[in-house]
Design an enzyme around this catalytic site. Structure first.
Site, PDB file in Angstrom:
ATOM      1  N   SER A   8       9.097  17.727  -6.309  1.00 55.56           N
ATOM      2  CA  SER A   8       9.412  16.340  -6.485  1.00 55.56           C
ATOM      3  C   SER A   8       9.818  15.835  -5.134  1.00 55.56           C
ATOM      4  O   SER A   8      10.839  15.837  -4.365  1.00 55.56           O
ATOM      5  CB  SER A   8      10.644  16.140  -7.334  1.00 55.56           C
ATOM      6  OG  SER A   8      10.994  14.916  -7.460  1.00 55.56           O
ATOM      7  N   HIS A  33       4.931  16.294  -6.742  1.00 54.62           N
ATOM      8  CA  HIS A  33       5.188  15.517  -7.657  1.00 54.62           C
ATOM      9  C   HIS A  33       5.471  14.207  -7.096  1.00 54.62           C
ATOM     10  O   HIS A  33       6.485  14.242  -6.368  1.00 54.62           O
ATOM     11  CB  HIS A  33       6.070  15.949  -8.553  1.00 54.62           C
ATOM     12  CG  HIS A  33       6.804  15.328  -9.608  1.00 54.62           C
ATOM     13  ND1 HIS A  33       6.110  15.449 -10.960  1.00 54.62           N
ATOM     14  CD2 HIS A  33       7.658  14.456  -9.909  1.00 54.62           C
ATOM     15  CE1 HIS A  33       6.636  14.717 -11.714  1.00 54.62           C
ATOM     16  NE2 HIS A  33       7.508  14.065 -11.192  1.00 54.62           N
ATOM     17  N   ASP A  35       6.815  10.633  -7.753  1.00 60.90           N
ATOM     18  CA  ASP A  35       7.264   9.517  -8.815  1.00 60.90           C
ATOM     19  C   ASP A  35       6.994   8.175  -8.464  1.00 60.90           C
ATOM     20  O   ASP A  35       7.385   7.718  -7.268  1.00 60.90           O
ATOM     21  CB  ASP A  35       8.969   9.733  -8.886  1.00 60.90           C
ATOM     22  CG  ASP A  35       9.187  10.956  -9.480  1.00 60.90           C
ATOM     23  OD1 ASP A  35       8.636  11.169 -10.758  1.00 60.90           O
ATOM     24  OD2 ASP A  35       9.878  12.083  -9.068  1.00 60.90           O
ATOM     25  N   MET A  37       7.698   4.166  -9.432  1.00 63.18           N
ATOM     26  CA  MET A  37       8.839   3.399 -10.296  1.00 63.18           C
ATOM     27  C   MET A  37       8.488   2.009  -9.756  1.00 63.18           C
ATOM     28  O   MET A  37       8.266   1.793  -8.634  1.00 63.18           O
ATOM     29  CB  MET A  37      10.191   3.850  -9.924  1.00 63.18           C
ATOM     30  CG  MET A  37      10.099   5.330 -10.140  1.00 63.18           C
ATOM     31  SD  MET A  37      11.806   5.641  -9.933  1.00 63.18           S
ATOM     32  CE  MET A  37      12.012   7.442 -10.008  1.00 63.18           C
ATOM     33  N   HIS A  66       3.445  11.124 -11.125  1.00 64.59           N
ATOM     34  CA  HIS A  66       4.242  10.418 -12.324  1.00 64.59           C
ATOM     35  C   HIS A  66       4.465   8.871 -12.203  1.00 64.59           C
ATOM     36  O   HIS A  66       5.307   8.564 -11.643  1.00 64.59           O
ATOM     37  CB  HIS A  66       5.306  11.327 -12.326  1.00 64.59           C
ATOM     38  CG  HIS A  66       6.478  10.828 -13.604  1.00 64.59           C
ATOM     39  ND1 HIS A  66       7.672  11.823 -13.592  1.00 64.59           N
ATOM     40  CD2 HIS A  66       6.078  10.232 -14.797  1.00 64.59           C
ATOM     41  CE1 HIS A  66       8.237  11.145 -14.854  1.00 64.59           C
ATOM     42  NE2 HIS A  66       7.203  10.445 -15.418  1.00 64.59           N
ATOM     43  N   MET A  68       5.964   5.864 -13.517  1.00 64.46           N
ATOM     44  CA  MET A  68       7.132   5.270 -14.191  1.00 64.46           C
ATOM     45  C   MET A  68       7.083   3.812 -14.150  1.00 64.46           C
ATOM     46  O   MET A  68       7.919   3.068 -13.472  1.00 64.46           O
ATOM     47  CB  MET A  68       8.271   6.002 -13.908  1.00 64.46           C
ATOM     48  CG  MET A  68       8.647   7.379 -14.556  1.00 64.46           C
ATOM     49  SD  MET A  68       9.924   8.117 -13.568  1.00 64.46           S
ATOM     50  CE  MET A  68       8.948   8.572 -12.259  1.00 64.46           C
ATOM     51  N   MET A 137       9.839  15.160 -20.640  1.00 63.55           N
ATOM     52  CA  MET A 137      10.888  14.685 -19.958  1.00 63.55           C
ATOM     53  C   MET A 137      12.299  15.257 -20.243  1.00 63.55           C
ATOM     54  O   MET A 137      12.629  15.434 -21.496  1.00 63.55           O
ATOM     55  CB  MET A 137      10.989  13.213 -19.504  1.00 63.55           C
ATOM     56  CG  MET A 137      10.063  12.293 -19.079  1.00 63.55           C
ATOM     57  SD  MET A 137       9.892  13.030 -17.417  1.00 63.55           S
ATOM     58  CE  MET A 137      11.461  12.532 -16.732  1.00 63.55           C
ATOM     59  N   ASP A 176      10.432  17.948 -16.275  1.00 67.20           N
ATOM     60  CA  ASP A 176      10.898  17.416 -15.127  1.00 67.20           C
ATOM     61  C   ASP A 176      12.270  16.758 -15.453  1.00 67.20           C
ATOM     62  O   ASP A 176      12.670  16.009 -16.422  1.00 67.20           O
ATOM     63  CB  ASP A 176       9.909  15.973 -14.990  1.00 67.20           C
ATOM     64  CG  ASP A 176      10.316  14.981 -13.814  1.00 67.20           C
ATOM     65  OD1 ASP A 176      10.940  15.446 -12.832  1.00 67.20           O
ATOM     66  OD2 ASP A 176       9.606  14.068 -13.634  1.00 67.20           O
TER      67      ASP A 176
END
Ligand code: DX5
Ligand code: ZN
Length: 220
Positions: A8, A33, A35, A37, A66, A68, A137, A176
């Site tokens: 991550s 990974h 993220d 957002m 990922h 979000m 999740m 995750d």
């Protein structure tokens, strides 16, 4: 069954990212990974498209993106990916999630469906012909450093058996959030395939990335 490690990057040393990526390559990490957002779907803002473009220039580790964000379909075009990368979108983030997943597949990469802790696994049933990965999740998305959602082990075990029942054993299960050594071991036993590693097991003050990767791999 092979177990995959996904580092991550929001938990990495952002001021020395290139050094971290080289160490992750040497440690044999399977995915990075990322993220993404929007401050709306989740109350935080982290990594973005420019970082993905920069990463593509310095590493061949596949990306595990990922999303979000609300309505991720508006951003799929912006993602610089190839066939080994995964773009994962939340069931809860789109009205027409099937259309979004088709947009992802049309880019030639892999598609993942993410489910928040409170979202039932059955939401994935009609999408099994379209996805390569199911992200269960194990915390509410948005932040590193949270505690494992109670019942995550049961949910992963149920995901494993439902995928079998649906004839979709080829779909990999990702977890995750708070993947520590004990939680990783427990979720691996329940059937998880890909492990997102952040502050709970990989990016630690008192351990090198190589050692931390070795330690988690040993228990999965
Ligand atoms: C959010 C992130 C976090 C985090 C995982 O989707 O992917 O869950 O980096 O690392 P932990 O929970 O170990 O800090
Ligand atoms: Zn994530």
């Amino acid at each position: 069954m092979k177990k995959y490690l996904s580092a991550s990057l929001m938990c990495a040393d952002l001021l020395n990212l290139e050094k971290a990526i080289k160490e992750l390559e040497e440690a044999g990490i399977d995915y990075l990974h990322i993220d993404i957002m929007d401050g709306a779907f989740v109350p935080n803002i982290t990594l973005g498209f420019d970082l993905i473009n920069a990463l593509k220039k310095i590493t061949r580790i596949p990306l595990d993106i990922h999303m979000m964000v609300n309505n991720p379909s508006q951003f799929i075009d912006r993602l610089n990916v190839d066939e080994n990368d995964i773009i994962c979108v939340h069931y809860e983030s789109e009205t027409h999630i099937h259309r979004t997943i088709e947009m992802i597949k049309n880019k030639g990469c892999k598609a993942g469906l993410a489910l928040n802790p409170a979202t039932p696994l059955e939401c994935a049933e009609n999408l099994t012909d379209y996805i390569d990965m199911l992200l269960v999740m194990t915390v509410s998305p948005g932040f590193a450093g949270q505690k494992l959602f109670r019942g995550s082990e049961k949910k992963v075990a149920k995901a494993k058996s439902l995928l079998h029942e649906w004839g979709s054993e080829n779909i990999l299960i990702e977890v995750d959030g708070n993947i520590s050594l004990p939680n990783g071991e427990m979720l691996s036993g329940a059937g998880a395939d890909i492990f997102v590693l952040g502050t709970s097991s990989l990016f630690l003050k008192d351990k090198s990335l190589t050692q931390a990767a070795e330690d988690i791999r040993a228990v999965l």
